[in-house]
Design an enzyme around this catalytic site. Structure first.
Site, PDB file in Angstrom:
ATOM      1  N   GLY A  34     -39.980   2.155   1.784  1.00  0.00           N
ATOM      2  CA  GLY A  34     -40.753   3.225   2.441  1.00  0.00           C
ATOM      3  C   GLY A  34     -42.210   2.824   2.591  1.00  0.00           C
ATOM      4  N   HIS A  35     -42.785   2.287   1.502  1.00  0.00           N
ATOM      5  CA  HIS A  35     -44.169   1.803   1.586  1.00  0.00           C
ATOM      6  C   HIS A  35     -44.269   0.653   2.589  1.00  0.00           C
ATOM      7  CE1 HIS A  35     -44.021   3.387  -2.686  1.00  0.00           C
ATOM      8  NE2 HIS A  35     -45.105   4.001  -2.244  1.00  0.00           N
ATOM      9  N   SER A 186     -40.356   6.285  -5.204  1.00  0.00           N
ATOM     10  CA  SER A 186     -40.506   5.520  -6.448  1.00  0.00           C
ATOM     11  C   SER A 186     -39.749   6.201  -7.579  1.00  0.00           C
ATOM     12  CB  SER A 186     -41.987   5.405  -6.813  1.00  0.00           C
ATOM     13  OG  SER A 186     -42.713   4.865  -5.737  1.00  0.00           O
TER      14      SER A 186
HETATM   15  P1  AMP Z   1     -46.829   7.052  -3.174  1.00  0.00           P
HETATM   16  O1  AMP Z   1     -46.935   5.658  -3.679  1.00  0.00           O
HETATM   17  O2  AMP Z   1     -45.541   7.733  -3.542  1.00  0.00           O
HETATM   18  O3  AMP Z   1     -48.050   7.885  -3.427  1.00  0.00           O
HETATM   19  O4  AMP Z   1     -46.728   6.921  -1.597  1.00  0.00           O
HETATM   20  C1  AMP Z   1     -47.721   6.248  -0.861  1.00  0.00           C
HETATM   21  C2  AMP Z   1     -47.530   6.568   0.572  1.00  0.00           C
HETATM   22  O5  AMP Z   1     -46.231   6.138   0.983  1.00  0.00           O
HETATM   23  C3  AMP Z   1     -47.618   8.080   0.875  1.00  0.00           C
HETATM   24  O6  AMP Z   1     -48.312   8.282   2.081  1.00  0.00           O
HETATM   25  C4  AMP Z   1     -46.174   8.460   0.999  1.00  0.00           C
HETATM   26  O7  AMP Z   1     -45.974   9.576   1.848  1.00  0.00           O
HETATM   27  C5  AMP Z   1     -45.574   7.207   1.617  1.00  0.00           C
HETATM   28  N1  AMP Z   1     -44.146   7.158   1.349  1.00  0.00           N
HETATM   29  C6  AMP Z   1     -43.512   7.234   0.150  1.00  0.00           C
HETATM   30  N2  AMP Z   1     -42.179   7.222   0.315  1.00  0.00           N
HETATM   31  C7  AMP Z   1     -41.957   7.138   1.653  1.00  0.00           C
HETATM   32  C8  AMP Z   1     -40.785   7.094   2.470  1.00  0.00           C
HETATM   33  N3  AMP Z   1     -39.565   7.139   1.947  1.00  0.00           N
HETATM   34  N4  AMP Z   1     -40.966   7.010   3.808  1.00  0.00           N
HETATM   35  C9  AMP Z   1     -42.200   6.984   4.352  1.00  0.00           C
HETATM   36  N5  AMP Z   1     -43.339   7.013   3.646  1.00  0.00           N
HETATM   37  C10 AMP Z   1     -43.221   7.091   2.303  1.00  0.00           C
END
Ligand code: AMP
Length: 281
Positions: A34-35, A186
């Site tokens: 996703g990231h 995550s």
């Molecule tokens: P995090 O590390 O969970 O704070 O996520 C960092 C960025 O990645 C945030 O903008 C989340 O919305 C995005 N993100 C996390 N998971 C996904 C996913 N499955 N699809 C798209 N973006 C994601």
């Protein structure tokens, strides 16, 4: 790729690169596909890609969630390098919140106070808003990339960027899903195989609402009931199933135009969120 730990070093690394677009991808690490989709979008649009890794303590409303949050800097740096990131900004908490830190960026109103704001408490989006403001001011990117999976976070950040006049364009990337439909997160690594199978009821419920709305059902309560039934059949009692206006997060009285369907649920000890937009295009 270089790794910097302070805002001063970040600014120094970017000093000579500002003649061409700079993209920022904020993350909390524990990177997954996703990231990677955000990093690819940033790579496509910018001459320089900055990725931040910071597990922001102030946005965690549960100490146990913060303590259990996966950390994997070595693997994260390898993934970032493979995706062509130029600069990784990985500060420690004292760099972001130095001695005497006393400022909070707080977005008010339904976009910050309902759903995630209600379930996780005020401090959650205050933490998000404050750290994202600091990251945007630290990197001063032309573009900043966020995932649609965190739809309310996007709405909060959109609000603060507009209200504070931060000169950045927000780029929102679609939710990346595993082959079986589960939104990548995550936190998914914490699900047992049995929990992971049950968690699939969440994307299934979203799909069911989408399909039912497509048949012409416009009563949000009727659509909610369908989602609830799907979740409950898998033993999931959601924190919320909500049909809201994606800009204001106000509940919609009738489903017409673009509506955000958002679900939060605990599967075992793991809290998951997911959403979809219906009525677009
Ligand atoms: P995090 O590390 O969970 O704070 O996520 C960092 C960025 O990645 C945030 O903008 C989340 O919305 C995005 N993100 C996390 N998971 C996904 C996913 N499955 N699809 C798209 N973006 C994601």
């Amino acid at each position: 790729m270089i790794v910097v730990r302070t805002v001063a070093d970040l600014r120094e690394a970017l000093r000579d690169r500002r003649t061409a677009p700079v993209g920022l991808v904020p993350t909390m690490g524990a990177l997954h596909e996703g990231h990677a989709t955000l990093l690819r979008a940033a790579r496509r649009d910018n001459a320089t890609v900055v990725m931040s890794i910071f597990v922001n303590p102030t946005q965690f409303n549960e100490q146990s969630d913060l303590a259990a949050y996966p950390r994997s800097e070595e693997a994260d740096l390898a993934l970032a390098e493979a995706e062509g990131v130029d600069v990784v900004f990985a500060p420690d908490a004292a760099e972001v919140y130095p001695q005497g830190f006393a400022t909070t960026v707080s977005v008010t109103g339904a976009i910050a106070e309902t759903l995630e704001g209600a379930e996780r408490g005020r401090a959650h989006f205050d933490g998000v808003a404050t750290v994202v403001t600091k990251l945007l001011l630290g990197a001063l990117p032309d573009h900043a990339y966020f995932g649609a999976k965190d739809a309310q976070q996007v709405a909060v950040i959109r609000r603060l960027v507009a209200d504070l006049g931060i000169p950045v364009t927000l780029m929102v990337c679609p939710t990346s899903r595993d082959d079986d439909g589960l939104a990548r997160s995550s936190r998914n690594t914490r699900l047992s195989p049995e929990e992971r199978a049950r968690a699939l009821a969440i994307p299934r419920a979203l799909q069911e609402v989408t399909d039912a709305a497509a048949t012409g059902i416009t009563d949000p309560e009727a659509l909610r009931a369908r989602a609830m039934a799907t979740l409950e059949a898998s033993g999931i009692r959601p924190e919320y199933v909500a049909l809201v206006d994606p800009a204001t997060f106000a509940p919609v009285p009738v489903v017409e135009g673009v509506v955000l369907v958002a679900i939060a649920a605990r599967v075992g000890a793991t809290r998951l969120i997911d959403n979809t937009v219906i009525g677009g295009a």
